[in-house]
Design an enzyme around this catalytic site. Structure first.
Site, PDB file in Angstrom:
ATOM      1  N   HIS A   1       0.834  -1.214   0.000  1.00 25.88           N
ATOM      2  CA  HIS A   1       0.000   0.000   0.000  1.00 25.88           C
ATOM      3  C   HIS A   1       0.870   1.266   0.000  1.00 25.88           C
ATOM      4  O   HIS A   1       0.432   2.320   0.457  1.00 25.88           O
ATOM      5  CB  HIS A   1      -0.947   0.021   1.201  1.00 25.88           C
ATOM      6  CG  HIS A   1      -1.773  -1.220   1.336  1.00 25.88           C
ATOM      7  ND1 HIS A   1      -2.941  -1.432   0.647  1.00 25.88           N
ATOM      8  CD2 HIS A   1      -1.579  -2.338   2.096  1.00 25.88           C
ATOM      9  CE1 HIS A   1      -3.453  -2.604   0.965  1.00 25.88           C
ATOM     10  NE2 HIS A   1      -2.642  -3.188   1.840  1.00 25.88           N
TER      11      HIS A   1
ATOM     12  N   SER B   1      14.727  21.768 -16.208  1.00 21.37           N
ATOM     13  CA  SER B   1      13.495  22.537 -16.369  1.00 21.37           C
ATOM     14  C   SER B   1      13.797  23.828 -17.113  1.00 21.37           C
ATOM     15  O   SER B   1      14.880  24.397 -16.981  1.00 21.37           O
ATOM     16  CB  SER B   1      12.900  22.860 -14.987  1.00 21.37           C
ATOM     17  OG  SER B   1      11.915  23.868 -15.084  1.00 21.37           O
TER      18      SER B   1
ATOM     19  N   LYS C   1      15.996  21.669 -11.081  1.00 21.55           N
ATOM     20  CA  LYS C   1      15.295  20.437 -11.410  1.00 21.55           C
ATOM     21  C   LYS C   1      16.190  19.437 -12.149  1.00 21.55           C
ATOM     22  O   LYS C   1      17.006  19.788 -12.989  1.00 21.55           O
ATOM     23  CB  LYS C   1      14.066  20.737 -12.275  1.00 21.55           C
ATOM     24  CG  LYS C   1      12.987  21.530 -11.581  1.00 21.55           C
ATOM     25  CD  LYS C   1      12.350  20.749 -10.440  1.00 21.55           C
ATOM     26  CE  LYS C   1      11.589  19.546 -10.920  1.00 21.55           C
ATOM     27  NZ  LYS C   1      10.426  19.922 -11.787  1.00 21.55           N
TER      28      LYS C   1
ATOM     29  N   GLU D   1       9.622   8.292 -16.980  1.00 23.70           N
ATOM     30  CA  GLU D   1       8.296   8.887 -17.153  1.00 23.70           C
ATOM     31  C   GLU D   1       7.752   8.605 -18.549  1.00 23.70           C
ATOM     32  O   GLU D   1       6.566   8.281 -18.728  1.00 23.70           O
ATOM     33  CB  GLU D   1       8.361  10.396 -16.910  1.00 23.70           C
ATOM     34  CG  GLU D   1       8.520  10.777 -15.450  1.00 23.70           C
ATOM     35  CD  GLU D   1       8.638  12.278 -15.253  1.00 23.70           C
ATOM     36  OE1 GLU D   1       8.493  12.713 -14.106  1.00 23.70           O
ATOM     37  OE2 GLU D   1       8.874  13.016 -16.239  1.00 23.70           O
TER      38      GLU D   1
END
Length: 470
Positions: free
Chosen positions: A164, A285, A291, A298
């Site tokens: 979980h 970024s 970043k 992804e």
């Protein structure tokens, strides 16, 4: 030859009394995407020609002319010199038209005893078999090799295991990576199993009913490396379940890569800091200079949906087709080709990236210390002291509640604190409450104990070596 000229010489147009509408000609053509099967089409034609020669339909001289012409066509295609024509619709007619240009009337004899229906079915099977053998499985195996190497490197690196997405029990990073290996190994097995059914020859089925010529289907199957000959000519030209099965296996593989991607994205975040992804697999970024975005995992996570869509597309394509071949089946190639490319590119990215990942041992260890990950170990300890498991479960729950109130992990409590919940707890309890003690205690086949992880990695390497296409 121009498209206009080619249209006048269209090999399949004699029955029609008017020229094909220009838009319809473009709309129904598949040459823009099926030309990638040129190698398989030529391979199938060579086998068919040799069979026609064997049964006396082609002379030795005619066979030699066809072999010479097809070899020249392959050179032209690979040199970028071949002039593909939309008027000739597909790769089969383009090659046949060019062959007739090169060797004359003998080129028109090549199609004796076959149809584009069994020709394209043969091409797709050969194409898929080649893609599995030459691209998909090699990259998949390379990724699995990288996982084994990393599992050995981090066989004793402790991190929290989750259920979980909550801290459950401590495991080793190596053990987690080998879980990924098992998922991918099953994917490889599925691909090999699908390959077995792909490797069936439909050549000789002709349009749908077979042919009146004395063909030898077993001979062409042998020449093309097929394991068996399709039993039914109707089935041979009309079904694409083998392509759907491949896409299904590919969708499962992409699902596993997507799950791996999700964990990599989480672990690389500032909130976890479990891993460091190599800079070359990340981007920055446009506005936030701090970043480091995990673009590769992804993107792979996103591409899983693309392959799922192709699977649904192929299933829908076939669901209401009557036997035998229908033009609908022209729509099987683009989703199939894109599935192959998407899977291969995703595997290449992961196979390059995974061996370069670095695990943060300190961050993993500290995270495992939070969340009372050794609570089950304490329950097991009490059971071994004679307490029923349900009672032990209750005792540990009380200890955890106490720890939450006082900001202490179980391993940070004193013996006196622990004994207030159960007097059977003795000093030896701290052997099982440490993270090292917890993982070492899972010392059985398939467990997370470091020595078991090393043993499992060794077995994985042996299994990978026996994973072969034929």
């Amino acid at each position: 030859m121009s498209d206009t000229a080619a249209s006048k010489e269209k090999l399949s147009s004699a029955r029609l009394t008017e020229a094909t509408d220009a838009f319809v000609e473009q709309f129904t053509a598949s040459i823009d995407f099926d030309k990638r099967m040129y190698r398989q089409d030529i391979q199938g034609s060579l086998a068919h020609a040799k069979m026609l020669n064997k049964v006396g339909i082609l002379t030795d001289e005619e066979l030699a002319d066809i072999e010479r012409g097809l070899a020249q066509i392959q050179r032209e295609i690979e040199a970028g010199e071949f002039q593909f024509s939309v008027a000739q619709e597909d790769i089969h007619m383009n090659i046949e038209a060019r062959l007739t240009q090169l060797i004359g009337i003998t080129g028109k004899k090549l199609h004796t005893g076959r149809s584009r229906n069994d020709q394209v079915a043969t091409d797709i099977r050969l194409y898929l078999r080649d893609e599995i053998d030459e691209r998909v499985l090699p990259q998949l195996k390379r990724l699995m090799e990288g996982l084994i190497e990393q599992a050995e490197r981090y066989h004793d690196a402790i991190m929290p295991g989750f259920t979980h997405l909550q801290t459950a029990q401590p495991v080793t990073f190596g053990h987690h990576l080998l879980a990924w290996f098992e998922m991918l190994y099953r994917d490889a097995e599925r691909l090999l199993d699908a390959r077995r059914r792909i490797n069936t020859s439909p050549l000789g089925s002709a349009a749908l009913a077979g042919t009146t010529y004395p063909i030898d289907r077993h001979y062409t199957a042998e020449l093309l490396g097929f394991e068996r000959v399709g039993e039914n000519s109707l089935d041979g030209v009309s079904d694409r379940d083998f392509a759907i099965e491949f896409t299904h296996a590919a969708a499962l593989l992409m699902m596993h890569l997507s799950r791996m991607s999700e964990e990599l994205v989480l672990w690389a975040s500032a909130q976890f800091q479990f891993i460091d992804l190599p800079d070359r697999f990340c981007t920055g970024s446009s506005i936030m200079p701090q970043k480091k975005n995990p673009d590769v995992p992804e993107l792979v996570r996103g591409k899983s949906g693309r392959v799922y869509g192709h699977l649904m597309s192929l299933l829908t394509l076939m669901k209401s087709q009557p036997l035998a071949y229908n033009k609908d089946n022209q729509e099987d190639k683009e989703p199939l080709f894109d599935t192959v490319d998407t899977v291969v590119n995703s595997l290449i990215a992961f196979a390059d990236m995974v061996p370069a990942i670095r695990f943060n041992r300190e961050a993993g260890y500290e995270a495992a210390r939070r969340g009372f990950s050794t609570a089950t170990d304490l329950a097991d300890y009490l059971v071994k002291k004679g307490l029923p498991f349900r009672d032990a479960h209750e005792v540990v729950g009380q200890a955890v509640a106490y720890g939450i109130r006082h900001g202490k992990d179980l391993s940070e409590m004193s013996l006196q604190e622990l004994q207030q919940f159960e007097p059977r707890i003795k000093a030896d309890v701290f052997d099982v409450l440490t993270l090292e003690g917890s993982v070492a205690a899972r010392d059985h086949f398939g467990g997370t104990a470091p020595r078991q992880v090393l043993a499992a990695a060794g077995r994985a390497r042996e299994r990978l070596q026996t994973l072969k296409t034929a």
